[in-house]
Motif scaffolding. Structure first.
Motif, short mmCIF file in Angstrom:
data_model
loop_
_atom_site.label_atom_id
_atom_site.label_comp_id
_atom_site.label_asym_id
_atom_site.label_seq_id
_atom_site.Cartn_x
_atom_site.Cartn_y
_atom_site.Cartn_z
N VAL A 116 0.85 -1.19 0.00
CA VAL A 116 0.00 0.00 0.00
C VAL A 116 0.88 1.24 0.00
O VAL A 116 1.92 1.28 0.67
CB VAL A 116 -0.93 0.02 1.23
N SER A 117 0.46 2.25 -0.75
CA SER A 117 1.19 3.52 -0.79
C SER A 117 0.21 4.67 -0.63
O SER A 117 -0.96 4.57 -1.02
CB SER A 117 1.95 3.67 -2.12
N SER A 118 0.67 5.77 -0.05
CA SER A 118 -0.15 6.98 0.09
C SER A 118 0.69 8.18 -0.31
O SER A 118 1.91 8.19 -0.16
CB SER A 118 -0.68 7.12 1.51
N SER A 119 0.00 9.22 -0.80
CA SER A 119 0.72 10.30 -1.47
C SER A 119 0.06 11.66 -1.27
O SER A 119 -1.10 11.76 -0.86
CB SER A 119 0.81 9.98 -2.97
N PHE A 120 0.83 12.69 -1.62
CA PHE A 120 0.30 14.05 -1.62
C PHE A 120 -0.63 14.30 -2.80
O PHE A 120 -1.16 15.41 -2.93
CB PHE A 120 1.46 15.05 -1.65
N ASP A 121 -0.83 13.32 -3.68
CA ASP A 121 -1.82 13.48 -4.74
C ASP A 121 -3.23 13.12 -4.24
O ASP A 121 -4.15 12.94 -5.03
CB ASP A 121 -1.46 12.66 -5.98
N LYS A 122 -3.35 13.00 -2.90
CA LYS A 122 -4.64 12.77 -2.22
C LYS A 122 -5.21 11.38 -2.48
O LYS A 122 -6.42 11.18 -2.43
CB LYS A 122 -5.65 13.85 -2.62
N THR A 123 -4.33 10.42 -2.75
CA THR A 123 -4.78 9.05 -2.96
C THR A 123 -3.99 8.07 -2.11
O THR A 123 -2.84 8.34 -1.72
CB THR A 123 -4.64 8.62 -4.44
N MET A 124 -4.61 6.93 -1.83
CA MET A 124 -3.94 5.78 -1.25
C MET A 124 -4.23 4.60 -2.16
O MET A 124 -5.38 4.35 -2.50
CB MET A 124 -4.45 5.49 0.17
N LYS A 125 -3.17 3.89 -2.58
CA LYS A 125 -3.32 2.83 -3.57
C LYS A 125 -2.89 1.48 -2.98
O LYS A 125 -1.86 1.40 -2.30
CB LYS A 125 -2.50 3.14 -4.83
N VAL A 126 -3.69 0.47 -3.26
CA VAL A 126 -3.38 -0.91 -2.90
C VAL A 126 -2.87 -1.60 -4.15
O VAL A 126 -3.61 -1.74 -5.13
CB VAL A 126 -4.62 -1.63 -2.33
N TRP A 127 -1.61 -2.04 -4.14
CA TRP A 127 -0.93 -2.53 -5.34
C TRP A 127 -0.85 -4.05 -5.36
O TRP A 127 -0.64 -4.69 -4.32
CB TRP A 127 0.48 -1.98 -5.42
N ASP A 128 -0.99 -4.62 -6.55
CA ASP A 128 -0.68 -6.02 -6.81
C ASP A 128 0.79 -6.10 -7.18
O ASP A 128 1.21 -5.54 -8.19
CB ASP A 128 -1.56 -6.55 -7.96
N THR A 129 1.59 -6.76 -6.36
CA THR A 129 3.04 -6.81 -6.59
C THR A 129 3.39 -7.48 -7.91
O THR A 129 4.36 -7.11 -8.58
CB THR A 129 3.74 -7.55 -5.43
N VAL A 144 -2.49 12.95 1.90
CA VAL A 144 -2.36 11.80 2.79
C VAL A 144 -0.92 11.76 3.29
O VAL A 144 0.00 11.44 2.55
CB VAL A 144 -2.72 10.48 2.07
N TYR A 145 -0.74 12.11 4.57
CA TYR A 145 0.60 12.17 5.15
C TYR A 145 1.09 10.80 5.60
O TYR A 145 2.30 10.53 5.58
CB TYR A 145 0.60 13.10 6.36
N SER A 146 0.17 9.94 6.01
CA SER A 146 0.60 8.67 6.59
C SER A 146 -0.55 7.67 6.59
O SER A 146 -1.72 8.05 6.66
CB SER A 146 1.09 8.89 8.04
N HIS A 147 -0.21 6.40 6.51
CA HIS A 147 -1.16 5.32 6.74
C HIS A 147 -0.42 4.18 7.43
O HIS A 147 0.81 4.17 7.44
CB HIS A 147 -1.80 4.83 5.43
N HIS A 148 -1.16 3.25 8.00
CA HIS A 148 -0.51 2.11 8.65
C HIS A 148 -1.45 0.93 8.70
O HIS A 148 -2.63 1.07 9.03
CB HIS A 148 -0.09 2.48 10.09
N ILE A 166 -3.09 15.15 10.13
CA ILE A 166 -2.59 13.98 10.86
C ILE A 166 -1.31 13.54 10.17
O ILE A 166 -1.34 13.06 9.04
CB ILE A 166 -3.63 12.85 10.89
N LEU A 167 -0.19 13.68 10.86
CA LEU A 167 1.12 13.45 10.23
C LEU A 167 1.59 12.02 10.36
O LEU A 167 2.42 11.57 9.59
CB LEU A 167 2.16 14.40 10.86
N SER A 168 1.09 11.28 11.38
CA SER A 168 1.53 9.91 11.56
C SER A 168 0.46 9.11 12.28
O SER A 168 -0.23 9.63 13.15
CB SER A 168 2.84 9.88 12.38
N VAL A 169 0.31 7.85 11.87
CA VAL A 169 -0.65 6.94 12.52
C VAL A 169 0.04 5.59 12.72
O VAL A 169 0.83 5.15 11.89
CB VAL A 169 -1.94 6.73 11.68
#
Length: 378
Positions: A116-129, A144-148, A166-169
């Motif tokens: 999973v990745s999150s970005s300043f483009d206001k998205t969080m993406k779940v990737w197939d490796t 999106v500053y952070s996800h966990h 929210i800078l960190s979770v």
């Protein structure tokens, strides 16, 4: 080392004591390894890295250029000097690449087939490796500053409760329903996602003593932006870092400030700061980026144990290998550096005899290991 092995073999000692002692030695001997390099792929600063815990073989990195890279950390060359090669890259030419800076990357805790990745483009993406295509894209109204992802739970609710970014979770590694969040409004909140109200308590640096706090500092964890969070391995304590150049240790069950003094911990990062805590050591240690170096502190005493220097610019993230006590750090100089424990010197009884010893010269071996047998004929 021989004493630990003998005690374990005789059943006089807990087998985990040997592992704890060796893990501690390895962490305290970390040094920049000139024989191991990591492919330089990013064209801008590296914000985040993550090592998967299934095999301990693959590492993710995300950069300010929006690029995501997967590295293979294994050495298959058989040579002392080798480079950790990039296996695949979500580069600028990829149609699915993030448009702006990648702030957090994380492997799915149970399988390397997803991250999973999150970005300043206001998205969080779940990737197939396997295909390097997003299986799911979540869009948000703000950066999106952070996800966990929780290391122990499989299903969760999403919550938020700060007036600023929210800078960190971080999810608790001990209780799957406990979540900690850090914000630019100087607050750290601990949540129970099973409760309707959600928030259990806000951390207070003064432990409720209103006489020590200015009116605007009541129920604040720091006197600046709180940009770093990390639970200890057992989940009993929570570490936080802020732009007030302070790091604090909290009891995660009660929210009490333990008042451990780490001194000045330089922190000019206005975004998330990724730091790491050791596991299985005695005592435990925390690795914190401080400008262009990484400071190593004893978690429960606040003692500055060592400082790791090697980057040419500010360090933004560090990740400790879960199995080998190896540290990987990334920074604004676009480099990922590998810090490796110094090899233990051979035990005296395993050292090969030198030419002088073979010729009958006096031995430098400890007398405790020398053969003291003699006969009347000598």
């Amino acid at each position: 080392m021989l004493g630990f092995l003998t005690a374990r073999q005789a059943g006089l000692d807990d087998p985990l004591r040997l592992r704890r002692a060796e893990s501690t030695r390895r962490v305290l001997s970390l040094t920049l390894n000139p024989d191991r390099e990591v492919d330089r792929i990013h064209g801008n600063g590296i914000n985040t890295i993550d090592i998967e815990v299934v095999e301990g073989r693959y590492m993710l990195s995300g950069g300010a250029d929006g690029v995501i890279v997967i590295y293979d950390l294994e050495n298959y060359s058989g040579k002392l000097h080798y480079t950790c090669k990039s296996v695949c890259t979500v580069g600028r030419s990829n149609r699915y690449v993030h448009k702006f800076s990648v702030e957090t990357v994380q492997w799915y805790p149970y399988d390397t087939g997803m991250f999973v990745s999150s970005s300043f483009d206001k998205t969080m993406k779940v990737w197939d490796t396997e295909t390097l295509k997003p299986a799911e894209v979540f869009e948000f109204e703000g950066n999106v500053y952070s996800h966990h992802l929780s290391p122990i739970a499989r299903k969760h609710s999403l919550i938020a409760g700060h007036r600023a970014e929210i800078l960190s979770v971080r999810w608790s590694p001990r209780y799957e329903h406990i979540l900690a969040t850090a914000s630019a409004d100087s607050k750290v909140k601990v949540w129970d996602v099973r409760r309707a109200s959600g928030c259990l308590f806000s951390l207070d640096q003064h432990n409720g003593d209103k006489s020590k706090a200015a009116s605007e500092a009541v129920n604040t964890a720091h006197n600046g932006r709180v940009n770093g969070l990390c639970f200890t391995g057992d989940g009993l304590y929570l570490l936080t870092t802020g732009t007030d150049d302070r790091m604090r240790l909290w009891n995660s069950a009660t929210g009490e400030n333990t008042l451990v003094n780490y001194g000045k911990v330089s922190n000019g990062n206005r975004k998330k700061l990724q730091f790491a805590v050791s596991r299985g050591c005695g005592p435990e240690f925390v690795f914190v980026p401080c400008e262009s170096s990484v400071a190593v502190y004893a978690v429960h005493t606040g003692e500055l144990v060592s400082t790791l220097r090697g980057h040419y610019n500010n360090v933004d993230c560090c990740e400790l290998h879960p199995d080998y006590q190896e540290l990987y750090t990334g920074g604004k100089d676009c480099n990922i550096l590998a810090w490796i424990p110094v090899l233990r010197s051979p035990d005296v009884e395993d050292e090969p005899k030198s030419a002088n010893q073979a010729a009958g010269a006096p031995s430098s071996v400890n007398q405790a290991f020398q053969d003291a047998w003699s006969s009347d004929e000598d």
